[in-house]
Design a protein around this motif. Structure first.
Motif, PDB file in Angstrom:
ATOM      1  N   ALA A  29       0.821  -1.328  -0.043  1.00 14.16           N
ATOM      2  CA  ALA A  29      -0.013  -0.066  -0.096  1.00 14.16           C
ATOM      3  C   ALA A  29       0.918   1.130   0.034  1.00 14.16           C
ATOM      4  CB  ALA A  29      -0.731   0.202   1.075  1.00 14.16           C
ATOM      5  N   GLY A  30       2.156   1.040  -0.179  1.00 15.71           N
ATOM      6  CA  GLY A  30       3.020   2.266  -0.107  1.00 15.71           C
ATOM      7  C   GLY A  30       3.409   3.212   1.097  1.00 15.71           C
ATOM      8  N   ILE A  31       3.143   2.174   2.552  1.00 17.76           N
ATOM      9  CA  ILE A  31       3.307   2.739   3.495  1.00 17.76           C
ATOM     10  C   ILE A  31       4.338   1.969   4.327  1.00 17.76           C
ATOM     11  CG2 ILE A  31       1.959   2.917   5.956  1.00 17.76           C
ATOM     12  CD1 ILE A  31      -0.755   2.520   4.205  1.00 17.76           C
ATOM     13  N   GLN A 315      -6.365  -2.059   7.196  1.00 21.09           N
ATOM     14  CA  GLN A 315      -7.458  -1.104   6.700  1.00 21.09           C
ATOM     15  C   GLN A 315      -7.338   0.110   7.432  1.00 21.09           C
ATOM     16  OE1 GLN A 315      -8.898  -1.598   3.843  1.00 21.09           O
ATOM     17  NE2 GLN A 315      -8.846  -3.726   3.576  1.00 21.09           N
ATOM     18  N   LYS A 318      -4.512   2.243   6.113  1.00 26.61           N
ATOM     19  CA  LYS A 318      -4.650   2.526   4.818  1.00 26.61           C
ATOM     20  C   LYS A 318      -5.773   3.671   4.658  1.00 26.61           C
ATOM     21  CE  LYS A 318      -6.609  -0.042   1.455  1.00 26.61           C
ATOM     22  NZ  LYS A 318      -6.759  -0.977   0.434  1.00 26.61           N
ATOM     23  N   SER A 319      -6.775   3.770   5.319  1.00 29.33           N
ATOM     24  CA  SER A 319      -7.676   4.923   5.503  1.00 29.33           C
ATOM     25  C   SER A 319      -7.131   6.138   5.964  1.00 29.33           C
ATOM     26  CB  SER A 319      -8.928   4.532   6.425  1.00 29.33           C
ATOM     27  OG  SER A 319      -9.434   3.531   5.908  1.00 29.33           O
ATOM     28  N   TYR A 321      -3.671   6.948   5.944  1.00 27.31           N
ATOM     29  CA  TYR A 321      -2.714   7.338   5.171  1.00 27.31           C
ATOM     30  C   TYR A 321      -3.120   7.872   3.798  1.00 27.31           C
ATOM     31  CZ  TYR A 321       0.796   6.812   8.601  1.00 27.31           C
ATOM     32  OH  TYR A 321       1.829   6.672   9.624  1.00 27.31           O
ATOM     33  N   HIS A 322      -4.074   7.039   3.176  1.00 26.81           N
ATOM     34  CA  HIS A 322      -4.800   7.281   1.737  1.00 26.81           C
ATOM     35  C   HIS A 322      -5.922   8.245   1.767  1.00 26.81           C
ATOM     36  CE1 HIS A 322      -3.027   3.227  -0.014  1.00 26.81           C
ATOM     37  NE2 HIS A 322      -2.041   4.187   0.677  1.00 26.81           N
ATOM     38  N   ASN A 323      -6.685   8.218   2.793  1.00 29.55           N
ATOM     39  CA  ASN A 323      -7.878   9.029   2.879  1.00 29.55           C
ATOM     40  C   ASN A 323      -8.090  10.175   4.022  1.00 29.55           C
ATOM     41  OD1 ASN A 323      -8.853   7.277   0.709  1.00 29.55           O
ATOM     42  ND2 ASN A 323      -9.589   5.779   2.111  1.00 29.55           N
ATOM     43  N   ASN A 324      -6.877  10.268   4.628  1.00 27.16           N
ATOM     44  CA  ASN A 324      -7.085  11.102   5.809  1.00 27.16           C
ATOM     45  C   ASN A 324      -8.131  10.918   6.947  1.00 27.16           C
ATOM     46  OD1 ASN A 324      -5.845  13.179   7.226  1.00 27.16           O
ATOM     47  ND2 ASN A 324      -6.618  14.800   6.305  1.00 27.16           N
TER      48      ASN A 324
END
Ligand code: RFL
Ligand code: PHB
Length: 394
Positions: A29-31, A315, A318-319, A321-324
């Motif tokens: 996920a690129g984290i 999850q 991911k939320s 880092y990707h969706n703040n």
């Protein structure tokens, strides 16, 4: 001692299956994440543990891109045998739910994850000593550890405590901010791995007057057997011959006669306990897998529950880092615990149903027998077992 400072998004304490799986999913996920493992890789890969994977865990391994060997070498099972004294019946999972389980050892899952991590060049520090989690209740946590002659400090956003029951993560949460629930069972499991073909194509869980026995496997020529033993027993006290004799005595005659015996490759005793720590989050520290909870192995839920925690935490990150969006992080503990307690109940139920307890009265035995009869006869009871055994959704 040389000082060194590193920076990452997530420090993962523990390089067992939970830590490695979380690391691989975050990487894809690129984290950025760094895994710290107290032991050597050889030591971690020398541990023989779980053998049955729920569909949810297989899907997660697929998502992490580490399912190739599992798809090739794993066995799909859509039922299991329950034996009682000299009788047995089958619980056909596929009659009740469209999900099988996969027989594939934890050792192999861990090996696949180490190889995947290595092939993408993601950082893992093995032999990490003196791991300490600092300022987890602030916005600037850090983790320090020693490797060789270097003392590292990693500044990070979050810490994932995936360091098992004896790790440092859970103990980092102050005593007055966590509650621990525990049940210790008055017996252990003596396990043997042997280079012999499995006695049956599916697992056999047996309740016999001499105690519980389980026939499992790793592949067509590698078997894993367990028998209930005293909690304080010593594996070295058991010769291979004694083990095979005792196992045969606990199986219905039909299986005992087919059992192929041979020299053991590994023999060890595991204690049985149920344990849950609440909450599973303290500030920026998140507990995952055995660091937060332990189940007795009856029902094969330990590794699978570690995987469901990983899915929730992955999850959530991911939320974030990707969706703040921090809702997943805020709800992680409550969401994970709701499933953990259901699994804790199921493992306790299977353990209670199938073991002989010291001091069990004639009344207790009749009730146990009645429950096994009910399970044998009732579609509803089998359906309840099947949906829990193949894995509750997450
Ligand atoms: P693990 O596998 O214990 O991995 C934790 C990792 O963290 C490392 N560690 C540290 N690293 C850095 N700093 C520290 N301070 C650290 N302290 C510890 C450890 O060296 C280790 O590598 O936990 P994880 O990843 O949460 O995975 C959970 C599963 O391993 C576990 O639930 C199952 O294996 C439980 N379990 C079984 N489950 C089954 O479903 N079926 C079984 O047959 C079965 N057999 C077993 C088991 C667990 C056992 N334990 C824990 C004693 C047999 C045994 C003996
Ligand atoms: C195993 O194969 O090691 C195994 C299988 C099922 C269990 C526990 C352990 O319930």
């Amino acid at each position: 001692m040389l000082p060194a400072t590193l920076q990452t998004r997530v420090v993962i304490v523990g390089g067992g299956p939970s830590g490695l799986l979380l690391g691989q999913l975050l990487h894809l996920a690129g984290i950025d994440a760094i895994v710290l493992e107290k032991k050597s890789r050889e030591y971690v890969l020398g541990r023989i543990r779980a053998g049955v994977l729920e569909r949810g865990m297989v899907q997660l391994l697929e998502q992490a891109g580490v399912d190739k060997r599992l798809q090739r070498e794993g066995f799909t099972h859509d039922g299991t045998i329950i034996a009682f004294n000299n009788e047995y019946f089958r619980v056909p999972f596929s009659k009740y739910i469209d999900k099988p389980v996969t027989v594939y050892g934890q050792t192999e899952v861990t090996r696949d994850l180490y190889e995947a991590r290595e092939s993408v060049g993601a950082p893992t520090y093995s032999n990490a000593e003196e791991v300490s989690i600092n300022n987890a209740d602030t916005d600037t946590p850090s983790v320090t550890f020693v490797q060789g002659d270097t003392r590292y400090t990693i500044n990070c956003d979050f810490v994932a405590g995936c360091d098992g029951f004896h790790g440092v993560s859970r103990k980092t949460i102050p005593d007055d901010q966590r509650k621990e629930f525990e049940k210790v069972y008055p017996f252990g499991w003596l396990g043997v791995l042997s280079d012999t073909p499995p006695v049956h194509e599916e697992l056999i869980y047996a309740n016999s007057p001499r105690g519980f026995a389980l026939c499992s496997m790793r592949n067509a020529s590698l078997s894993r057997y367990y028998i209930q033993c005293e909690s304080n027993d010593d594996a070295n006290r058991w010769s291979d011959e004694d083990f095979w004799r005792e196992l045969k005595n606990r199986l219905p005659q039909e299986f005992a006669e087919q059992l192929v015996t041979g020299p053991s490759i590994e023999k060890s005793i595991a204690p049985l306990r149920s344990f849950v720590c609440e909450p599973m989050r303290w500030g920026r520290l998140f507990l995952c897998g055995d660091a937060a909870h332990i189940v007795p192995p009856t029902g094969a839920k330990g590794l699978n529950t570690a995987a469901s925690d990983v899915q929730y935490l992955y999850q959530a990150f991911k939320s974030y880092y990707h969706n703040n969006d921090s809702a997943g992080i805020d709800n992680y503990s409550a969401t994970a615990l709701a499933r953990v307690w259901k699994v804790t109940r199921f493992s306790w139920w299977m353990t209670t149903l199938l073991h002989r307890f010291p001091g069990q009265s004639d009344f207790d035995l009749r009730v146990q027998q009645a429950e096994l009869d009910f399970l044998k006869q009732s579609d509803e009871a089998q359906a309840a077992m099947a949906i829990n055994y193949v894995g509750l959704p997450y």
